[in-house]
Design a protein around this motif. Structure first.
Motif, PDB file in Angstrom:
ATOM      1  N   ALA A 292      -8.249   3.162   6.172  1.00 47.72           N
ATOM      2  CA  ALA A 292      -6.921   2.939   5.605  1.00 47.72           C
ATOM      3  C   ALA A 292      -6.172   1.845   6.363  1.00 47.72           C
ATOM      4  O   ALA A 292      -5.563   0.953   5.755  1.00 47.72           O
ATOM      5  CB  ALA A 292      -6.121   4.241   5.617  1.00 47.72           C
TER       6      ALA A 292
ATOM      7  N   THR B 292      -3.652   2.151   2.835  1.00 48.46           N
ATOM      8  CA  THR B 292      -3.839   2.972   1.645  1.00 48.46           C
ATOM      9  C   THR B 292      -5.313   3.060   1.260  1.00 48.46           C
ATOM     10  O   THR B 292      -6.119   2.180   1.598  1.00 48.46           O
ATOM     11  CB  THR B 292      -3.042   2.427   0.452  1.00 48.46           C
TER      12      THR B 292
ATOM     13  N   ALA C 174      -5.823   4.195  -2.156  1.00 45.26           N
ATOM     14  CA  ALA C 174      -5.642   4.455  -3.582  1.00 45.26           C
ATOM     15  C   ALA C 174      -6.814   3.878  -4.377  1.00 45.26           C
ATOM     16  O   ALA C 174      -7.388   2.849  -4.014  1.00 45.26           O
ATOM     17  CB  ALA C 174      -4.326   3.845  -4.059  1.00 45.26           C
TER      18      ALA C 174
ATOM     19  N   SER D  66      -6.209   8.349  -2.143  1.00 37.97           N
ATOM     20  CA  SER D  66      -4.852   8.619  -1.684  1.00 37.97           C
ATOM     21  C   SER D  66      -3.873   8.052  -2.705  1.00 37.97           C
ATOM     22  O   SER D  66      -4.272   7.400  -3.671  1.00 37.97           O
ATOM     23  CB  SER D  66      -4.610   7.954  -0.326  1.00 37.97           C
TER      24      SER D  66
ATOM     25  N   LYS E 292      -0.751   5.268  -3.308  1.00 34.71           N
ATOM     26  CA  LYS E 292      -0.576   3.917  -2.779  1.00 34.71           C
ATOM     27  C   LYS E 292       0.285   3.911  -1.525  1.00 34.71           C
ATOM     28  O   LYS E 292       0.154   3.021  -0.674  1.00 34.71           O
ATOM     29  CB  LYS E 292       0.044   3.024  -3.850  1.00 34.71           C
TER      30      LYS E 292
ATOM     31  N   GLY F 139       0.343   5.732   1.139  1.00 33.81           N
ATOM     32  CA  GLY F 139      -0.155   6.107   2.452  1.00 33.81           C
ATOM     33  C   GLY F 139      -1.649   6.291   2.507  1.00 33.81           C
ATOM     34  O   GLY F 139      -2.352   6.171   1.493  1.00 33.81           O
TER      35      GLY F 139
ATOM     36  N   ALA G 246       3.578   7.508   3.860  1.00 36.92           N
ATOM     37  CA  ALA G 246       2.806   6.731   4.829  1.00 36.92           C
ATOM     38  C   ALA G 246       2.449   7.544   6.065  1.00 36.92           C
ATOM     39  O   ALA G 246       1.458   7.246   6.746  1.00 36.92           O
ATOM     40  CB  ALA G 246       3.593   5.484   5.231  1.00 36.92           C
TER      41      ALA G 246
END
Length: 503
Positions: free
Chosen positions: A52, A58, A60, A259, A261, A263, A430
């Motif tokens: 991440a 992120t 996502a 996840s 967007k 975090g 986040a």
């Protein structure tokens, strides 16, 4: 199993070898659980955090961080023990072009669009709505033709929009009740007995407070824009099925990999993803009588899209081979509770309750009791990745440890932690990072997976299988993209994915 998949060349060429080491013992719950270590959970969490961090914080779906997550998962799966596939599919993605709020000629600098809002721009006078905009009586007749300014709180964003629209408002601006940013979702208009929503946007707490003060009981000219276009993007599920065990009696075990967007999603749902990896690795030391399929679903956060794609493209003869689905979402919440999906509907009404789901619930109740821990039921409402399985007649169940819901005093007595505080204060933010995990809960969650995998990997005696053929949900054409619907991902009792629906 045969599902609609595209297989990576490296995976497609994998040689089918022995399903388990020669002489491997038949899996047993206590032995499988003993292989699991907190230190390994922590190591995987650190690896996932690094992914991440290297990708703008992120994971996502559709982002480099998510593709890296999928490659990382595959790197931990033993291709000698499992047949591993990637199942690719398309999703229609909403791309915001202009999300803005301008009042009296001043454009606000921090505005979020609302997923589900109509595409367009509205210019009209803006009027502050008293209370929280959760009752029809909150909207005066004078709101007709104007943009309603409403405070976040108490009820869903979709309800605020529907009530404002019903009162004749031309648009809606919701202002935050918290300094933390949020990506709101309206859900579907039909959920609120309206045919369409009105154009809407979301502004910060500071901007909202200042605007309410400036407006008083009057109005000012304003423009609200929620302009977007749609693109089709690719993502993938990962399916890892044991080569050993009866391939006509498959235990499906699933967790989502994406996840939001905002975090890194190390608890939501890095914890479920990691726990499955560690159980899948531990299982390679044993043999099984019934096949185990570990599934890592994509795009759960946009409406269970990965699991829904899988179940909606599963041929009837393959669906008939799946004994059950076990679902694991958020297993390391810092202010956790041990919640089990209420498969018998004894605590929460549910159209999905069946004898099979009730037996799965009892398996988890017994696990926690035998481990000296309390557990509580949570709503079995189809708002997680088990939904698609229920819709085709496959029993389901699983464990969940809480999201943005508030821990009660009674739950604090049972599980410790802080009453009156969220189970996970960093949910969809986040700060859902490496520091947002309770490793005591985490190892317990991983062991709950291992216990169920071992029990049903050994035997399904007494379980209702084979079952009567279910009428499958309508088949989706292979080329037709999945359409996001975040209203499907919301836990009614203990919070969960999709909380942005709630104001």
């Amino acid at each position: 199993m045969k599902v609609s998949t595209l297989v990576l060349p490296a995976l497609a060429s994998a040689t089918l070898v022995a399903a388990a080491p020669a002489g491997a013992p038949l899996v047993e719950s206590n032995k499988l659980r003993r292989v699991l270590l907190r230190s390994e959970l922590k190591a995987r969490a650190q690896e996932l955090q690094a992914i991440a961090t290297a990708n703008n914080g992120t994971r996502a779906w559709g982002t480099p961080g998510h593709w890296d997550t999928l490659t990382w998962i595959e790197s931990h799966i033993d291709k000698n023990y499992y047949n591993v596939e990637r199942q690719y599919f398309n999703i229609t993605r909403q791309i915001f072009d202009d999300v803005s709020v301008k009042v009296d000629g001043v454009r606000f600098s921090d505005v979020n669009g609302m997923t589900g809002s109509p595409n367009g721009t509205v210019s009209a006078d803006i009027l502050a709505i008293p209370n929280l905009g959760c009752e029809a009586s909150d909207y005066p007749a004078s709101v007709a033709g104007k943009i309603a300014l409403v405070h976040r709180g108490s009820c869903n964003f979709g309800l605020k929009n529907a009530l404002a629209g019903t009162a004749g408002a031309a648009g809606l601006v919701v202002w935050n009740n918290d300094p933390t940013s949020l990506q709101p979702t309206l859900g579907a208009p039909e959920d609120y007995n309206v045919t369409e929503f009105i154009v809407s946007a979301f502004i910060t707490q500071a901007d909202g407070q200042a605007l309410v003060t400036k407006l008083g009981t009057g109005t000012l000219p304003a423009t609200v824009a929620n302009v977007f276009h749609e693109e089709i993007d690719l993502t993938a599920n990962i399916l890892a099925t044991t080569k050993g065990g009866d391939q006509n009696k498959i235990i499906s075990v699933g967790a989502h990999t994406d996840s939001v967007k905002a975090g890194p999603g190390i608890n939501d749902n890095g914890s479920g993803t990691i726990a499955q990896i560690e159980v899948a690795k531990a299982l390679t030391k044993f043999s099984v009588n019934n096949a185990i399929q570990f599934s890592w679903w994509s795009a759960e956060e946009d409406g269970l899209l990965g699991s829904r794609y899988y179940t909606s493209h599963l041929p009837e003869e393959e669906a008939a081979k799946i004994v059950m689905n076990l679902n694991f979402d958020m297993l390391a919440s810092p202010n956790y509770l041990y919640a089990i999906y209420d498969g018998d509907a004894s605590a929460f009404p549910s159209p999905y309750a069946t004898n099979g789901s009730a037996l799965i619930e009892k398996t988890f109740i017994d696990f926690f009791a035998d481990d000296g821990k309390e557990s509580v039921p949570t709503a079995f409402d189809g708002r997680s990745d088990y939904q698609g399985f229920l819709q085709i007649g496959i029993p389901a169940g699983g464990v969940f440890m809480g999201a943005e819901g508030i821990k009660t005093a009674e739950e604090a007595v049972l599980f410790g932690g802080q009453a009156g505080e969220p189970y996970d204060a960093c949910y969809h933010q986040a700060c859902d990072d490496i520091n947002n995990l309770d490793y005591g809960a985490f190892i317990t969650g991983a062991k709950s997976i291992a216990d169920a995998v071992a029990k049903y990997g050994r035997s399904i005696a007494g379980f209702p299988f084979p079952r009567a053929a279910a009428k499958l949900i309508p088949r989706t054409p292979l080329a037709e993209p999945m359409v996001p619907n975040p209203s499907l991902t919301k836990h009614a009792r203990h919070g969960g994915c999709g909380k942005a629906l709630e104001a």
